[in-house]
Design a protein around this motif. Sequence first.
Motif, PDB file in Angstrom:
ATOM      1  N   VAL A 112       8.287   0.489  20.016  1.00 36.07           N
ATOM      2  CA  VAL A 112       7.729   1.339  18.963  1.00 36.07           C
ATOM      3  C   VAL A 112       8.402   0.929  17.661  1.00 36.07           C
ATOM      4  O   VAL A 112       9.452   0.277  17.674  1.00 36.07           O
ATOM      5  CB  VAL A 112       7.945   2.850  19.246  1.00 36.07           C
ATOM      6  N   SER A 113       7.803   1.288  16.533  1.00 33.72           N
ATOM      7  CA  SER A 113       8.405   0.897  15.257  1.00 33.72           C
ATOM      8  C   SER A 113       9.691   1.700  15.027  1.00 33.72           C
ATOM      9  O   SER A 113       9.907   2.764  15.617  1.00 33.72           O
ATOM     10  CB  SER A 113       7.425   1.129  14.110  1.00 33.72           C
ATOM     11  N   ASP A 114      10.556   1.190  14.146  1.00 31.60           N
ATOM     12  CA  ASP A 114      11.811   1.881  13.846  1.00 31.60           C
ATOM     13  C   ASP A 114      11.553   3.279  13.291  1.00 31.60           C
ATOM     14  O   ASP A 114      12.273   4.234  13.612  1.00 31.60           O
ATOM     15  CB  ASP A 114      12.632   1.067  12.839  1.00 31.60           C
ATOM     16  N   LEU A 117      -3.766   0.396   3.880  1.00 31.72           N
ATOM     17  CA  LEU A 117      -4.096   0.870   5.218  1.00 31.72           C
ATOM     18  C   LEU A 117      -2.936   0.633   6.168  1.00 31.72           C
ATOM     19  O   LEU A 117      -2.219  -0.367   6.049  1.00 31.72           O
ATOM     20  CB  LEU A 117      -5.318   0.120   5.766  1.00 31.72           C
ATOM     21  N   ASP A 118      -2.767   1.513   7.126  1.00 26.24           N
ATOM     22  CA  ASP A 118      -1.845   1.205   8.217  1.00 26.24           C
ATOM     23  C   ASP A 118      -2.597   0.324   9.220  1.00 26.24           C
ATOM     24  O   ASP A 118      -3.833   0.191   9.151  1.00 26.24           O
ATOM     25  CB  ASP A 118      -1.326   2.500   8.854  1.00 26.24           C
ATOM     26  N   PRO A 172       5.959  -0.881   8.707  1.00 18.38           N
ATOM     27  CA  PRO A 172       6.255  -1.806   7.613  1.00 18.38           C
ATOM     28  C   PRO A 172       6.069  -3.275   7.983  1.00 18.38           C
ATOM     29  O   PRO A 172       5.723  -4.090   7.122  1.00 18.38           O
ATOM     30  CB  PRO A 172       7.716  -1.496   7.281  1.00 18.38           C
ATOM     31  N   GLU A 173       6.275  -3.636   9.251  1.00 21.95           N
ATOM     32  CA  GLU A 173       6.137  -5.041   9.638  1.00 21.95           C
ATOM     33  C   GLU A 173       4.717  -5.532   9.398  1.00 21.95           C
ATOM     34  O   GLU A 173       4.496  -6.607   8.829  1.00 21.95           O
ATOM     35  CB  GLU A 173       6.521  -5.233  11.108  1.00 21.95           C
ATOM     36  N   PRO A 229       6.532  -0.073   2.575  1.00 23.99           N
ATOM     37  CA  PRO A 229       5.945   1.087   1.890  1.00 23.99           C
ATOM     38  C   PRO A 229       6.880   2.270   1.995  1.00 23.99           C
ATOM     39  O   PRO A 229       7.452   2.536   3.056  1.00 23.99           O
ATOM     40  CB  PRO A 229       4.630   1.320   2.642  1.00 23.99           C
ATOM     41  N   PRO A 230       7.079   3.009   0.911  1.00 22.00           N
ATOM     42  CA  PRO A 230       8.066   4.091   0.922  1.00 22.00           C
ATOM     43  C   PRO A 230       7.622   5.268   1.779  1.00 22.00           C
ATOM     44  O   PRO A 230       6.436   5.613   1.832  1.00 22.00           O
ATOM     45  CB  PRO A 230       8.166   4.501  -0.550  1.00 22.00           C
TER      46      PRO A 230
END
Length: 463
Positions: A169-171, A383-384, A417-418, A429-430
């Motif tokens: 999963v993402s951080d 977009l994500d 973010p990757e 992206p913040p």
Amino acid sequence: MHYISTRGQAPALSFEEAVLTGLATDGGLYVPENIPQFSREQIAAWAGLPYNELAFEVIKPFVDGEIEDADLKDIIDRSYQTFRHSAVAPLVQLENNLWVMELFHGPTLAFKDFALQFLGNLFDHLLEKRGQKVVVMGATSGDTGSAAIEGCKRCKNIDIFILHPHNRVSDVQRRQMTSILEPNVHNIALEGNFDDCQNMVKASFADQSFLPEDRQLAAVNSINWARIMAQVVYYFHAALSLGGPHRAVSFSVPTGNFGDIFAGYIAKQMGLPIEQLVIATNANDVLHRCISNNDFSKQPLVHSLSPSMDIMISSNFERLLFDLYNRDGEAIRQLMSDFNNGQASMEETALAKARELFSSYRCDDDRMVEVIAREYDNSDYLLDPHTATGVDAARACRRGTDVPMVCLSTAHPAKFPEAVRKAGYPQDPPLPHHMADLFERKERYTVKDNDLKTIQEFVARNL
């Protein structure tokens, strides 16, 4: 309203019992015995309602009086007070008749908040009334876990255990789960993939003898009907915002476990004029293979840049199959047995029905990154990766531009973010301001081997 199992051998339950039971004792999923119907006039009368009031109208028939109207309204109101946009699910136009519905304004920046804020409050109400405590056990490919924890962390009658695939999963997704330090919250990082996590949860529901006598498991995954029910609402919200029910609307839905798009199917069954439902998948494309080539077989899971869709066993697809096979529980038991043995295909009549209801599309990582880059270049809209998959599917599959097409934007791009960097965005992206310190927060989680007995012993020890 009674709820019946897709495999036909479990007893019918009331709404309250179905919510607290989750998976049926025969391994099936609970569905309403009958789908509530709304006339065009009823739907039209809801135009302009605030989201929480619309949710009450859509959800009420499924509850069928088991919760007092005032209590149900209170549960719904509290569930959507936590959202950070006054429209709750705002629509943003990308081009002529192509829209995204932003479903990421809840506390964990993902569409799962719509169902899990509601489910946490619903659990709290039902358990307090019954004087009962439960163990919530769930699997996540990224977003369900944090949304479930956020929904349940303050529930005094719940201990929650969430399994996520270790390092898959993402951080941001991981930290949203593991930085919640309430004593009733337990995060397990499983040495395996999402399907391993999901299989562990299903096996635990099938045999709960590892729990103390005064506890039972409750489900937060989309096997729980209440989650599907809550997601039906935003299809009505989008359609009404775009002129429905006097004009049809189409939807493109990035999906792995089929729950989000199944909610659209239910909305259509309830009377919402939906022209087209597009299933958008990544490289883990069992749903696309099934609809396009009748290939309902297990394939190796691919680790992708859209990890919330890295699923090969789409649990909620069984609910659709139950309808496609004319609610024949025996046929579904056999079909799912064939699938679990590695190879299955649908009967031609069932496949024809599926193709009437759904279009499907596959978007791999390379293509998805191109879509993010192009959309940002063209409109400054970021977009994500999951939403990008849905936007690409919408453009590829839509039958014309005269019907509004709504893409479900399922997560905030800051969660991935990757993928965004690979698309050429110059920085991560913040995160929204309420989550700006996420990477400074303390984490707590336990890495465990992919072994059922080990997991069940951990759960029992921590109650």
